[in-house]
Scaffold this motif. Structure first.
Motif, mmCIF file in Angstrom:
data_model
loop_
_atom_site.group_PDB
_atom_site.id
_atom_site.type_symbol
_atom_site.label_atom_id
_atom_site.label_comp_id
_atom_site.label_asym_id
_atom_site.label_seq_id
_atom_site.Cartn_x
_atom_site.Cartn_y
_atom_site.Cartn_z
ATOM 1 N N ASP A 120 0.711 -1.349 -0.121
ATOM 2 C CA ASP A 120 -0.107 0.025 0.112
ATOM 3 C C ASP A 120 0.810 1.207 0.012
ATOM 4 O O ASP A 120 0.536 2.207 -0.732
ATOM 5 N N ALA A 121 1.809 1.205 0.663
ATOM 6 C CA ALA A 121 2.594 2.367 1.096
ATOM 7 C C ALA A 121 3.451 2.588 -0.426
ATOM 8 O O ALA A 121 3.645 3.869 -0.934
ATOM 9 N N LEU A 122 3.754 1.598 -1.120
ATOM 10 C CA LEU A 122 4.673 1.599 -2.511
ATOM 11 C C LEU A 122 3.695 2.392 -3.457
ATOM 12 O O LEU A 122 3.777 2.961 -4.446
ATOM 13 N N ALA A 123 2.116 1.794 -3.379
ATOM 14 C CA ALA A 123 1.422 1.936 -4.580
ATOM 15 C C ALA A 123 1.090 3.556 -4.439
ATOM 16 O O ALA A 123 0.490 4.036 -5.349
ATOM 17 N N ALA A 124 1.276 4.160 -3.024
ATOM 18 C CA ALA A 124 1.140 5.700 -2.690
ATOM 19 C C ALA A 124 2.204 6.466 -2.933
ATOM 20 O O ALA A 124 2.035 7.599 -2.574
ATOM 21 N N ASP A 125 3.378 5.904 -3.421
ATOM 22 C CA ASP A 125 4.721 6.562 -3.372
ATOM 23 C C ASP A 125 4.433 8.009 -4.305
ATOM 24 O O ASP A 125 3.827 7.788 -5.221
ATOM 25 N N ARG A 126 5.155 8.766 -3.792
ATOM 26 C CA ARG A 126 5.240 10.093 -4.586
ATOM 27 C C ARG A 126 6.096 9.861 -5.839
ATOM 28 O O ARG A 126 5.941 10.668 -6.863
ATOM 29 N N GLU A 127 7.042 9.027 -5.857
ATOM 30 C CA GLU A 127 7.816 8.796 -7.145
ATOM 31 C C GLU A 127 7.159 7.672 -8.185
ATOM 32 O O GLU A 127 6.976 6.706 -7.673
ATOM 33 N N ILE A 128 6.815 8.412 -9.264
ATOM 34 C CA ILE A 128 6.016 7.288 -10.261
ATOM 35 C C ILE A 128 6.801 6.182 -10.794
ATOM 36 O O ILE A 128 6.295 4.971 -10.641
ATOM 37 N N ARG A 129 8.313 6.114 -10.764
ATOM 38 C CA ARG A 129 8.930 5.064 -11.019
ATOM 39 C C ARG A 129 8.852 3.972 -10.126
ATOM 40 O O ARG A 129 9.027 2.669 -10.156
ATOM 41 N N VAL A 130 8.691 4.370 -8.740
ATOM 42 C CA VAL A 130 8.557 3.242 -7.722
ATOM 43 C C VAL A 130 7.168 2.716 -7.988
ATOM 44 O O VAL A 130 7.074 1.484 -7.945
ATOM 45 N N VAL A 131 6.213 3.339 -8.240
ATOM 46 C CA VAL A 131 4.787 2.847 -8.516
ATOM 47 C C VAL A 131 4.609 2.031 -9.664
ATOM 48 O O VAL A 131 4.132 0.831 -9.735
ATOM 49 N N THR A 132 5.498 2.374 -10.634
ATOM 50 C CA THR A 132 5.713 1.693 -12.098
ATOM 51 C C THR A 132 6.248 0.341 -11.730
ATOM 52 O O THR A 132 5.747 -0.780 -12.547
ATOM 53 N N GLU A 133 7.349 0.205 -10.959
ATOM 54 C CA GLU A 133 8.082 -0.881 -10.766
ATOM 55 C C GLU A 133 6.835 -1.828 -9.841
ATOM 56 O O GLU A 133 6.995 -3.123 -10.278
ATOM 57 N N LEU A 134 6.044 -1.191 -8.976
ATOM 58 C CA LEU A 134 5.173 -2.355 -8.136
ATOM 59 C C LEU A 134 4.272 -2.971 -9.455
ATOM 60 O O LEU A 134 3.869 -3.985 -9.235
ATOM 61 N N ALA A 135 3.800 -1.973 -10.006
ATOM 62 C CA ALA A 135 2.586 -2.500 -11.087
ATOM 63 C C ALA A 135 3.195 -3.440 -12.136
ATOM 64 O O ALA A 135 2.679 -4.272 -12.504
ATOM 65 N N LEU A 136 4.484 -3.202 -12.374
ATOM 66 C CA LEU A 136 5.146 -4.341 -13.274
ATOM 67 C C LEU A 136 5.312 -5.592 -12.730
ATOM 68 O O LEU A 136 5.314 -6.652 -13.285
#
Length: 513
Positions: A120-136
């Motif tokens: 949940d914390a990573l999905a709400a991360d302010r850096e798009i590259r972090v969220v993108t990595e989670l999504a991948l």
């Protein structure tokens, strides 16, 4: 002498005492080689990991370190590697989820089995590259479905590549149905729109890829999302069939490779204006025989070449393709799958190309193998020459009839005797490809290996061969080619006294011999 020490560090016969002395050198190149040793042991692994962060990561991935050996503060890379391997502590995951270093959060987002609060914390991360990595990389279909509605198009593109994404969600990403429009992409994050990135952009610090463009609809990012969705086998066929008429040949090519489309779509793609699309279709295992036969008449060379690799191409069509496309002695799926009766048919074909193709199989019945070994065509002999079970007399007969045209393949035969390899190595004029095969052959005798040392490309391989005499190994330590010298230093036949001498030279700070 770094190359010698690298070789020595990889030497499987290196005594433990010398391993410890090499560890004491604090040399990055040597440490990297030592880290790959199967007999390193935990204590030595820990010592290496404390000296070099990159080595610690390598050891964590290879199983040389456990969670008890790693301090996540001192060695965050190694701790993240253990998390990536499923061997880290959940507390580490929570720590890295709040880490101010973006690269650490990004790496964490790709790790499996994360606690729900960390996800949940990573999905709400302010850096798009972090969220993108989670999504991948997330394996949770719920998380992937939630991120499909993310306002950033880059995140949606990552969701489209993830096979854990529910098929209905993947369909929605392609069609846009049921999802709010994306609000941002990497282009409009940085540039005023409309914007098209100059492929020859020379702006310092510009990280946008060639072709990046956005006029408010996030064109290049959406195109990339479509590419990922088309590659994703979980994307439903019904959602992608419309790409058969898309203006992008890249997208049509990806569509043509999918094995789940309705036959009318395949027939439409067979008439596509792009040879690349038709070539992709030609190798698709889902197309039927009628379409295979139609594509065999295609004017595109790559179309017909790819069609020859189709697993169900009829043998009569393959015969035409084999001559027209110059395939060479390779293992074609259709030939590999041929029935016993078809193998007989191919081996008896008047077409030498078909005989060459069936000769590339390594499971032929002895009678067919031996018959092909008597073939008058050199390309058939070159194809059969490496087949196990051929007698030495047949192998010698091949070389006697066709010489340099078949010698390299004869040298690759796993049953080639030391005497035969000796004679092949002394063929005049020398056959460089044969020398390279001999240099890696397990049965090569020392006499043949000495001849291989005369070839620049065979020399490093021969220098590592177990049959090379110890004195020759010692002599090669001073070879001008560092690859050769390193192979000699890594040779298990290198005398222990020479190993100790090299380490002593390093201890003394010697720069060369």
């Amino acid at each position: 002498m770094h190359h010698l020490l690298r070789g020595l560090a990889a030497n499987p016969a290196l005594p433990g005492a010398l391993i410890d002395r090499l560890i004491g050198l604090a040399d990055d190149d040597v440490d990297a080689a030592l880290a790959c040793r199967a007999d390193l042991g935990r204590a030595r692994a820990v010592a290496l990991s404390r000296r070099d962060a990159a080595i610690a990561v390598r050891l964590a991935y290879s199983g040389g370190l456990t969670a008890a050996d790693v301090d996540p503060v001192a060695r965050p890379g190694a701790a993240l590697a253990l998390l990536d391997e499923g061997a880290g502590s959940p507390d580490w995951a929570r720590r890295f989820a709040a880490d101010p270093v973006v690269e650490h959060r990004e790496k964490l987002a790709a790790c499996p089995g994360l606690p729900p609060d960390v996800t949940d914390a990573l999905a709400a991360d302010r850096e798009i590259r972090v969220v993108t990595e989670l999504a991948l990389w997330t394996t949770s279909s719920d998380v992937a479905a939630r991120l499909a509605g993310h306002p950033h198009a880059e995140v949606r593109g990552a969701v489209a590549a993830n096979e854990a994404t529910p098929s209905a969600v993947l369909g929605a990403l392609v069609t846009g149905d049921g999802l709010p429009p994306a609000r941002w992409c990497l282009v409009c994050d940085r540039e005023a729109t409309p914007f098209a990135h100059d492929p020859h952009c020379g702006r310092p610090g510009c990280e946008l890829p060639s072709g990046a463009a956005c006029d408010g609809g996030h064109e290049s990012t959406v195109h990339g999302m479509y590419e990922r969705a088309l590659r994703n086998p979980a994307t439903p066929a019904a959602a992608v069939v419309g790409f058969a008429g898309h203006p992008s040949p890249v997208l049509r090519s990806l569509l043509a490779a999918r094995p789940d489309l309705p036959p009318p779509v395949y027939r439409r793609l067979a008439h596509d204006s792009s040879p690349a699309v038709r070539a992709e279709l030609a190798e698709n295992p889902a197309i039927d025989e009628a379409l295979i036969r139609a594509l065999a008449e295609d004017p595109g060379h790559d179309v017909r070449r790819r069609l020859a690799h189709h697993p169900r191409v009829p043998l009569d069509v393959l015969a035409e393709l084999a001559d027209a496309t110059r395939i060479g002695p390779t293992s074609l799926p259709r030939v590999v799958a041929a029935s016993p009766s078809e193998v007989e048919e191919l081996a008896a074909s008047p077409n030498p190309t078909l005989r060459m193709l069936v000769a590339a199989r390594r499971d032929l019945p002895p009678e067919i193998r031996d018959a092909l070994a008597e073939d008058p065509d050199a390309k058939v002999l070159a194809s059969i020459a490496a087949h196990p079970g051929l007698s030495e007399s047949r192998l010698r007969a091949m070389t006697g009839r066709h010489g340099a045209r078949v010698i390299a393949r004869v040298a690759a035969n796993p049953d080639a005797s030391p005497a035969l390899l000796h004679d092949l190595a002394r063929h005049r004029p020398p056959v460089p490809k044969a020398l390279r095969e001999i240099a890696r052959h397990p049965a090569a005798p020392a006499s043949a290996l000495l001849a291989c040392l005369d070839d620049p490309r065979a020399r490093p391989v021969a220098a590592a061969h177990p049959a090379l005499p110890p004195q020759v190994v010692v002599d090669l330590l001073t070879d001008d080619d560092e690859q050769v010298a390193e192979a000699a230093a890594a040779h298990r036949a290198l005398p222990a006294a020479e190993m100790a001498r090299l380490v002593s030279l390093a201890d003394a700070g010697a720069g060369a011999f």
